[in-house]
Design an enzyme around this catalytic site. Sequence first.
Site, PDB file in Angstrom:
ATOM      1  N   ARG A 201      -2.252  17.972  -2.886  1.00  0.00           N
ATOM      2  CA  ARG A 201      -3.148  18.001  -4.046  1.00  0.00           C
ATOM      3  C   ARG A 201      -3.379  16.598  -4.607  1.00  0.00           C
ATOM      4  O   ARG A 201      -4.473  16.275  -5.064  1.00  0.00           O
ATOM      5  CB  ARG A 201      -2.568  18.913  -5.121  1.00  0.00           C
ATOM      6  CG  ARG A 201      -2.650  20.403  -4.775  1.00  0.00           C
ATOM      7  CD  ARG A 201      -1.905  21.248  -5.793  1.00  0.00           C
ATOM      8  NE  ARG A 201      -2.098  22.668  -5.544  1.00  0.00           N
ATOM      9  CZ  ARG A 201      -1.429  23.632  -6.176  1.00  0.00           C
ATOM     10  NH1 ARG A 201      -0.511  23.316  -7.098  1.00  0.00           N
ATOM     11  NH2 ARG A 201      -1.664  24.900  -5.899  1.00  0.00           N
TER      12      ARG A 201
ATOM     13  N   ASP B 150       0.816  -1.221   0.000  1.00  0.00           N
ATOM     14  CA  ASP B 150       0.000   0.000   0.000  1.00  0.00           C
ATOM     15  C   ASP B 150       0.846   1.266   0.000  1.00  0.00           C
ATOM     16  O   ASP B 150       0.352   2.348   0.304  1.00  0.00           O
ATOM     17  CB  ASP B 150      -0.960   0.007   1.193  1.00  0.00           C
ATOM     18  CG  ASP B 150      -0.232  -0.192   2.524  1.00  0.00           C
ATOM     19  OD1 ASP B 150       1.007  -0.290   2.509  1.00  0.00           O
ATOM     20  OD2 ASP B 150      -0.906  -0.261   3.568  1.00  0.00           O
TER      21      ASP B 150
END
Length: 337
Positions: A277, A257
């Site tokens: 972002r 992950d």
Amino acid sequence: MRTPSGKHIVSFDEDEIAFLNALNAILPAVPDFRLAVRRAVAEAVQVIPFDAFAVLRPDRGNDSLTMYSIGAPSGPFLAALRAEMEAAAGLAPGPESGVEVELVELPGTARAEHAAGVGSSHVCGPDDLPSFRCGIFAVAPRAFQRKHALLLTLVATWLRSYHAFSEAYRQMEEMSFTDPLTGCLNRRKFVEEAEREIERVRRYGYDLCLGIVDLDNLKQVNDSHGHPAGDALLRALGEAFARRLRKVDVFARYGGDEFVVLLPHTPIAGAVLALTRVLAAARELMAEREGGKLGFSASVGVSAFRKGDDLDGLLKRADDALYAAKKGGRGTVVVGE
């Protein structure tokens, strides 16, 4: 020359025979179709009196037309050449065809610089691949003999085989450094690219940051909703990297992950903003695709290059910062000391 039955046999001169024998010898050591074509054209111009040689081929889902011209050709000459190549491939003429066009000027005296159009031409290609075509074009009318057309056919057959080989090689190479689930680079390729970038930083002294991004809830999503849902989280993060980062940035799935990203020419504040972002874009993607059923949360650790650093040092500080982000509540971006 004719056979006893009266059929005409094309006779080749010694230099034309030498050209055919040379085709296999001019292959690049590493499969590179563009380089192979350029070498073949450089040899072909010695035996075929063309002013331009064109290759139209499929290229990663698009059609690409490369025109090799001796000197600078006129606009009308190029327009006529393009129209004939597109027509031979069964494509709409002009910009509507969607063909990507490239002009390569070869050394030599330009005869097509003021040409009003094409005087003579010959285009050919394999029947089983209409989008692959080779053509020879000249300003003068009746510039080509039957043997020139036959030579072009042999060159087209050779290039078509080499194109298939180079495409297969490219796909195999991409598979060797791409993560199949997310489409990002894999760990091995990231390390290779990062080592090169660090060498450039040592030489030129610009800012460089590294970030490690870890999904906070992948295990819970896998347990509660199944692995396809977890895969959706991973793909969303990979796509967010592609959407929000620059072409010069290097991002990869580092394992499980975890993702890792290298941000050249970026100070620490810019790195924090860029990665914030990315996480926002990933949340938006998950909201659009899963209707808000799956929450998205990721923690980020960031480190900045210091004099004397190596990749291991950057990774260690970013990993320590990631641990602090996880410990401090998750879903945050923490800068390493």
